[in-house]
Design a protein around this motif. Structure first.
Motif, PDB file in Angstrom:
ATOM      1  N   VAL A 277      56.568  42.351 -13.329  1.00 57.94           N
ATOM      2  CA  VAL A 277      55.504  41.453 -13.788  1.00 57.94           C
ATOM      3  C   VAL A 277      54.512  42.214 -14.671  1.00 57.94           C
ATOM      4  CG1 VAL A 277      53.553  40.034 -13.017  1.00 57.94           C
ATOM      5  CG2 VAL A 277      55.740  39.850 -11.867  1.00 57.94           C
ATOM      6  N   ASN A 278      54.377  43.515 -14.444  1.00 59.04           N
ATOM      7  CA  ASN A 278      53.420  44.321 -15.200  1.00 59.04           C
ATOM      8  C   ASN A 278      53.914  44.685 -16.607  1.00 59.04           C
ATOM      9  OD1 ASN A 278      50.900  45.676 -15.330  1.00 59.04           O
ATOM     10  ND2 ASN A 278      51.972  47.631 -15.096  1.00 59.04           N
ATOM     11  N   GLN A 279      55.202  44.417 -16.905  1.00 60.33           N
ATOM     12  CA  GLN A 279      55.714  44.744 -18.246  1.00 60.33           C
ATOM     13  C   GLN A 279      54.954  43.971 -19.303  1.00 60.33           C
ATOM     14  OE1 GLN A 279      58.087  47.165 -18.750  1.00 60.33           O
ATOM     15  NE2 GLN A 279      57.804  47.455 -16.552  1.00 60.33           N
ATOM     16  N   ARG A 280      54.631  44.644 -20.392  1.00 60.13           N
ATOM     17  CA  ARG A 280      53.739  43.963 -21.343  1.00 60.13           C
ATOM     18  C   ARG A 280      54.425  42.866 -22.124  1.00 60.13           C
ATOM     19  NH1 ARG A 280      52.532  48.973 -25.462  1.00 60.13           N
ATOM     20  NH2 ARG A 280      53.616  50.442 -24.155  1.00 60.13           N
ATOM     21  N   TRP A 281      55.769  42.920 -22.208  1.00 53.61           N
ATOM     22  CA  TRP A 281      56.470  41.877 -22.970  1.00 53.61           C
ATOM     23  C   TRP A 281      56.660  40.591 -22.165  1.00 53.61           C
ATOM     24  CZ3 TRP A 281      60.476  41.111 -19.763  1.00 53.61           C
ATOM     25  CH2 TRP A 281      60.969  42.201 -19.057  1.00 53.61           C
TER      26      TRP A 281
ATOM     27  N   PRO B 220      57.343  50.368 -32.355  1.00 56.94           N
ATOM     28  CA  PRO B 220      58.437  50.500 -33.319  1.00 56.94           C
ATOM     29  C   PRO B 220      59.469  51.505 -32.838  1.00 56.94           C
ATOM     30  CG  PRO B 220      56.432  51.570 -34.114  1.00 56.94           C
ATOM     31  CD  PRO B 220      56.051  50.807 -32.903  1.00 56.94           C
ATOM     32  N   ILE B 221      60.728  51.183 -33.085  1.00 55.93           N
ATOM     33  CA  ILE B 221      61.801  52.058 -32.608  1.00 55.93           C
ATOM     34  C   ILE B 221      62.090  53.073 -33.693  1.00 55.93           C
ATOM     35  CG2 ILE B 221      64.080  52.074 -31.522  1.00 55.93           C
ATOM     36  CD1 ILE B 221      63.533  48.809 -31.938  1.00 55.93           C
ATOM     37  N   THR B 222      61.495  54.208 -33.538  1.00 56.86           N
ATOM     38  CA  THR B 222      61.726  55.231 -34.550  1.00 56.86           C
ATOM     39  C   THR B 222      62.571  56.346 -33.983  1.00 56.86           C
ATOM     40  OG1 THR B 222      59.576  56.065 -33.918  1.00 56.86           O
ATOM     41  CG2 THR B 222      59.702  54.835 -35.977  1.00 56.86           C
ATOM     42  N   THR B 223      62.211  56.782 -32.755  1.00 57.99           N
ATOM     43  CA  THR B 223      62.923  57.910 -32.178  1.00 57.99           C
ATOM     44  C   THR B 223      64.077  57.450 -31.313  1.00 57.99           C
ATOM     45  OG1 THR B 223      61.379  57.909 -30.363  1.00 57.99           O
ATOM     46  CG2 THR B 223      60.908  59.407 -32.186  1.00 57.99           C
ATOM     47  N   GLN B 224      64.111  56.134 -30.983  1.00 57.75           N
ATOM     48  CA  GLN B 224      65.123  55.692 -30.039  1.00 57.75           C
ATOM     49  C   GLN B 224      66.403  55.292 -30.764  1.00 57.75           C
ATOM     50  OE1 GLN B 224      62.835  52.684 -28.222  1.00 57.75           O
ATOM     51  NE2 GLN B 224      61.929  54.049 -26.719  1.00 57.75           N
ATOM     52  N   THR B 225      67.514  55.601 -30.127  1.00 56.37           N
ATOM     53  CA  THR B 225      68.785  55.176 -30.694  1.00 56.37           C
ATOM     54  C   THR B 225      69.007  53.723 -30.337  1.00 56.37           C
ATOM     55  OG1 THR B 225      69.971  55.749 -28.714  1.00 56.37           O
ATOM     56  CG2 THR B 225      69.732  57.483 -30.365  1.00 56.37           C
ATOM     57  N   SER B 226      69.949  53.070 -30.980  1.00 58.96           N
ATOM     58  CA  SER B 226      70.165  51.652 -30.731  1.00 58.96           C
ATOM     59  C   SER B 226      70.757  51.410 -29.352  1.00 58.96           C
ATOM     60  CB  SER B 226      71.079  51.059 -31.804  1.00 58.96           C
ATOM     61  OG  SER B 226      72.353  51.649 -31.695  1.00 58.96           O
ATOM     62  N   SER B 227      71.470  52.408 -28.789  1.00 57.07           N
ATOM     63  CA  SER B 227      72.041  52.193 -27.455  1.00 57.07           C
ATOM     64  C   SER B 227      70.937  52.160 -26.405  1.00 57.07           C
ATOM     65  CB  SER B 227      73.058  53.284 -27.121  1.00 57.07           C
ATOM     66  OG  SER B 227      72.408  54.510 -26.884  1.00 57.07           O
TER      67      SER B 227
ATOM     68  N   TYR C  18      68.026  51.046 -27.025  1.00 59.06           N
ATOM     69  CA  TYR C  18      67.420  49.741 -27.260  1.00 59.06           C
ATOM     70  C   TYR C  18      68.206  48.652 -26.530  1.00 59.06           C
ATOM     71  CZ  TYR C  18      65.519  45.743 -29.703  1.00 59.06           C
ATOM     72  OH  TYR C  18      64.935  44.561 -29.986  1.00 59.06           O
ATOM     73  N   THR C  19      69.555  48.736 -26.628  1.00 61.30           N
ATOM     74  CA  THR C  19      70.390  47.761 -25.937  1.00 61.30           C
ATOM     75  C   THR C  19      70.177  47.834 -24.438  1.00 61.30           C
ATOM     76  OG1 THR C  19      72.008  48.360 -27.598  1.00 61.30           O
ATOM     77  CG2 THR C  19      72.721  46.794 -25.928  1.00 61.30           C
ATOM     78  N   LEU C  20      70.106  49.063 -23.918  1.00 63.15           N
ATOM     79  CA  LEU C  20      69.887  49.246 -22.484  1.00 63.15           C
ATOM     80  C   LEU C  20      68.577  48.588 -22.061  1.00 63.15           C
ATOM     81  CD1 LEU C  20      70.961  50.728 -19.901  1.00 63.15           C
ATOM     82  CD2 LEU C  20      69.364  52.548 -20.483  1.00 63.15           C
ATOM     83  N   ARG C  21      67.551  48.771 -22.893  1.00 65.29           N
ATOM     84  CA  ARG C  21      66.252  48.164 -22.592  1.00 65.29           C
ATOM     85  C   ARG C  21      66.349  46.649 -22.546  1.00 65.29           C
ATOM     86  NH1 ARG C  21      60.793  50.791 -24.522  1.00 65.29           N
ATOM     87  NH2 ARG C  21      60.931  52.510 -23.040  1.00 65.29           N
ATOM     88  N   ARG C  22      67.108  46.099 -23.520  1.00 63.11           N
ATOM     89  CA  ARG C  22      67.273  44.647 -23.554  1.00 63.11           C
ATOM     90  C   ARG C  22      67.938  44.162 -22.272  1.00 63.11           C
ATOM     91  NH1 ARG C  22      66.682  41.667 -28.349  1.00 63.11           N
ATOM     92  NH2 ARG C  22      67.386  39.891 -27.125  1.00 63.11           N
ATOM     93  N   ILE C  23      68.998  44.871 -21.853  1.00 63.97           N
ATOM     94  CA  ILE C  23      69.731  44.467 -20.644  1.00 63.97           C
ATOM     95  C   ILE C  23      68.814  44.548 -19.433  1.00 63.97           C
ATOM     96  CG2 ILE C  23      71.644  45.080 -19.113  1.00 63.97           C
ATOM     97  CD1 ILE C  23      73.131  46.047 -21.657  1.00 63.97           C
ATOM     98  N   LEU C  24      68.080  45.676 -19.333  1.00 67.62           N
ATOM     99  CA  LEU C  24      67.163  45.825 -18.195  1.00 67.62           C
ATOM    100  C   LEU C  24      66.125  44.710 -18.188  1.00 67.62           C
ATOM    101  CD1 LEU C  24      66.450  49.647 -17.926  1.00 67.62           C
ATOM    102  CD2 LEU C  24      67.553  48.164 -16.243  1.00 67.62           C
ATOM    103  N   GLY C  25      65.639  44.358 -19.382  1.00 67.41           N
ATOM    104  CA  GLY C  25      64.658  43.283 -19.495  1.00 67.41           C
ATOM    105  C   GLY C  25      65.215  41.968 -18.986  1.00 67.41           C
TER     106      GLY C  25
END
Lengths: 363, 329
Positions: free
Chosen positions: A122-126, B9-16, B18-25
């Motif tokens: 819940v604390n995630q900013r997005w 902004p994703i400057t230092t992160q690789t796209s994988s 980024y994908t992992l973050r999306r999945i976790l989200g």
């Protein structure tokens, strides 16, 4: 503290006499202000504690009028001895203690972990609709424990929605009578491996405090498990809100610094967030321990004659000794049980303070 | 707060990554939604089933969408008033929809039998909750003010006594309170219930904390104007404490609205004196046959006032919990 007020008086060129009288007036005002609340706390919290302690050292049954000659006599620690060491009631107490400990060990870690996970998400900013989630999780905790118990009585009844849902999800599901089921959860698990009471050998033969080892390792009964689910369902919201407040209190610079140092999300959580949350965890676990060790309301509603023994908690045992029998009330034994529970909660709080490192965090 | 901030902004992160973050989200949101459903669904089912007749509650509990006709009768009576037919489960429920009936509510709101007297219990609960709330606002704030601002003999000791009483588990007080009130002849009376709960340590500490946060200069100015301590407290300090008083009022009201254990011990043997939680347990009965339509309607009526207060004053609930949580730090 309040010295500042009196210190400011000389500036107003007050004489020494008025200064002391002002001080006296303040003292009187203080006593007058504090006395109503203090009187009530004294009369109905401190006196009862002393009364409980006193009667736990007597053999008063609670029914014989105290004015009557020989209504009770001082018997020292005999009630505690009968309850805790030997005597007819020893298995009553240890059965209740066993149930309560399984309950506490099941509920407190689960609710704390779920609350923490929810708070972090819940604390995630997005996240959008943060307010909605917080409200949804918190709402059950403003609801009366009795109403929640009634809701669970309905949900987990034999033909209730829970069995209905499970039947539609799993066609082979045999409806469980959740609230009239004395089977121990660990017994059921052992049963999957072919270990039953009859094949448990020495576990069945060995008795400690008149309860066989096999019974000791039963785990909570299915009925008690239902009450545990109820407790977790009700309290995760409160604890989530507490965690969320603590998370929002962590300055963002801390995270930024960690990011500069190249820490990944898990490292940040493990080495920065978790240690910073330690006092909150201590608070949440303490709250959980104090609440769960005293479980009473839910059991009052959800127990029945079948599950009398496996849903008996220590707090309920206090009530049962005192008011459970019209013909043989035992106030002496009930108060001794209550004082014992007080000590257990106290010790458990201290132990968990060591475990969660609450002592270090507060130092 | 930070919700307005855009993703970095994703400057230092690789796209994988980024994908992992999306999945976790996505997993995270899925968890939130699942838990929200688990927390809310029981209330939806309870409300829905409180509008069903007994056979439908037992046999078709899952239907939750009300459709017209509203107000169907659960029982058909002949001219002599005898029940000649009951509304079957399948007559009331079709798929996920059902025709709401008000029979449970009617039965529970009009009955005045000793063990089914919801209007009286509702009135009692209001009396208990409001009286205790008013007394706590007065006594807790007075004591909190004294402990925060006034120097009097025993100030520190009294503070530690108040703090210490927080540690006493309610179960320990159960029996001695019963005995004490019995001796005083206050069992099964309004006074008995109210006096026991008229002050509490949590409220005193909450108010103390608040009074310590307001600037001393305001009182000093009043002192120069010749106001005595009592005038100062009631005319100047207390009006400034509205936020803390509101939080205390809500907490106290909620606590007493839902208080079961004290009601059981203090007023638990006289149905006329029950509060709603105590009344509900009697309504449930002791056997296996629970009259769900009554119990569920009673549960909804018990919860409704608290729910309204919660949605109006939500901020204070959350602040109160936050306060007690941060106090733990």
């Amino acid at each position: 503290m309040a010295d500042t007020t009196s210190r400011s008086l000389p500036l107003q060129r007050q004489g020494v006499t008025t200064q002391t009288s002002a001080k006296r007036q303040e003292g009187i005002a203080g006593l007058v202000f504090v006395s109503p609340a203090l009187l009530i706390l004294f009369m109905f919290l401190i006196v009862p504690l002393v009364v409980a302690l006193y009667f736990s050292l007597t053999n008063w049954n609670g029914r014989t009028p105290l004015s009557q000659e020989g209504a009770y006599e001082y018997i020292g620690l005999r009630n505690y001895e009968q309850l805790l060491i030997q005597g007819r009631r020893v298995d009553d107490f240890y059965n209740a203690l066993k149930n309560t400990v399984y309950y506490v060990l099941g509920v407190v870690p689960t609710q704390t972990i779920i609350a923490l996970v929810l708070a972090v998400i819940v604390n995630q900013r997005w996240l959008k609709f943060r307010g909605f989630f917080r409200t949804a999780y918190y709402f059950p905790s403003i609801t009366s424990s009795i109403v929640v118990s009634m809701i669970f009585l309905f949900l987990f009844s034999n033909t209730g929605p829970v069995n209905g849902l499970l039947s539609s999800l799993f066609p082979n599901y045999q409806p469980v009578s959740w609230l009239s089921n004395n089977d121990g959860v660990i017994h059921n698990l052992l049963g999957l491996f072919g270990i039953t009471r009859d094949s448990s050998g020495f576990l069945r033969e060995t008795q400690i405090f008149r309860i066989s080892l096999w019974e000791w390792i039963s785990g909570p009964s299915v009925s008690m498990l239902t009450i545990m689910i109820l407790a977790i369902w009700t309290t995760i919201g409160t604890m989530m809100v507490v965690y969320l407040a603590a998370l929002q209190n962590i300055p963002s610079q801390v995270y930024e610094a960690a990011q500069v140092d190249g820490a990944n999300a898990w490292q940040v959580f493990r080495h920065i967030t978790m240690p910073l949350l330690r006092p909150t965890t201590f608070f949440v676990v303490t709250l959980g321990l104090i609440g769960t060790f005293q479980v009473f309301d839910q059991i009052y509603v959800l127990r029945n004659d079948t599950t009398r023994r496996t849903t008996m908690s220590v707090a309920y045992l206090v009530y049962d000794f005192a008011f459970g029998s019209q013909t043989d009330p035992r106030m002496d034994r009930a108060t001794a049980t209550a004082i014992t529970l007080f000590v257990i909660i106290f010790v458990a709080t201290i132990i968990q303070r060591r475990l969660t490192g609450g002592d270090k965090a507060n130092a | 707060m930070t919700s307005a901030a855009a993703a970095p902004p994703i400057t230092t992160q690789t796209s994988s990554v980024y994908t992992l973050r999306r999945i976790l989200g996505i997993v995270g949101v899925a968890i939130l939604v699942l838990v929200a459903v688990i927390e809310i669904a029981p209330f939806v089912l309870t409300i829905a089933n409180s509008f069903k007749c007994d056979p439908a509650v037992t046999n078709r509990p899952a239907a939750f969408i009300p459709v017209p006709p509203f107000g169907v009768q659960c029982e058909t009576r002949n001219e002599a008033g005898q029940v000649v037919a009951r509304l079957g489960a399948d007559e009331q429920v079709s798929g996920a929809t059902f025709n709401p009936s008000f029979s449970g509510y009617q039965a529970i709101l009009t009955s005045t039998g000793p063990n089914n007297n919801l209007p009286r219990w509702l009135l009692n609960t209001v009396i208990y909750a409001i009286t205790v709330m008013i007394l706590r606002l007065l006594f807790d704030s007075m004591a909190g003010y004294a402990l925060a601002r006034l120097s009097f003999p025993g100030n520190r000791i009294i503070f530690f006594i108040v703090l210490g009483t927080l540690m006493i588990p309610g179960v320990v007080l159960l029996i001695p309170r019963f005995l004490l009130l019995n001796q005083m002849g206050l069992l099964n009376t309004y006074q008995g219930y109210i006096i026991v709960l008229a002050a509490d340590a949590f409220g005193i500490l909450l108010m103390k904390q608040f009074f310590e946060s307001i600037p001393r200069e305001i009182e000093e100015a009043a002192a120069v104007d010749g106001a005595n301590r009592f005038m100062m407290f009631f005319r100047i300090v207390l009006p400034m404490a509205t936020p803390a008083l509101t939080a205390l009022a809500i907490f106290s009201f909620q606590g007493q609205w839902n208080n079961f254990m004290d009601a059981l011990i203090i007023v638990g043997t006289k149905p006329d004196m029950f509060n709603l939680p105590m009344g509900l347990t009697v309504l449930r009965g002791s056997g296996q046959d629970v009259q769900y339509d009554l119990v569920l309607a009673g549960s909804v009526i018990t919860t409704l006032p608290m729910a309204i207060i919660f949605f109006v004053f939500q901020r204070y609930f959350v602040e109160g919990v936050t306060y007690s949580g941060l106090a733990g730090q």
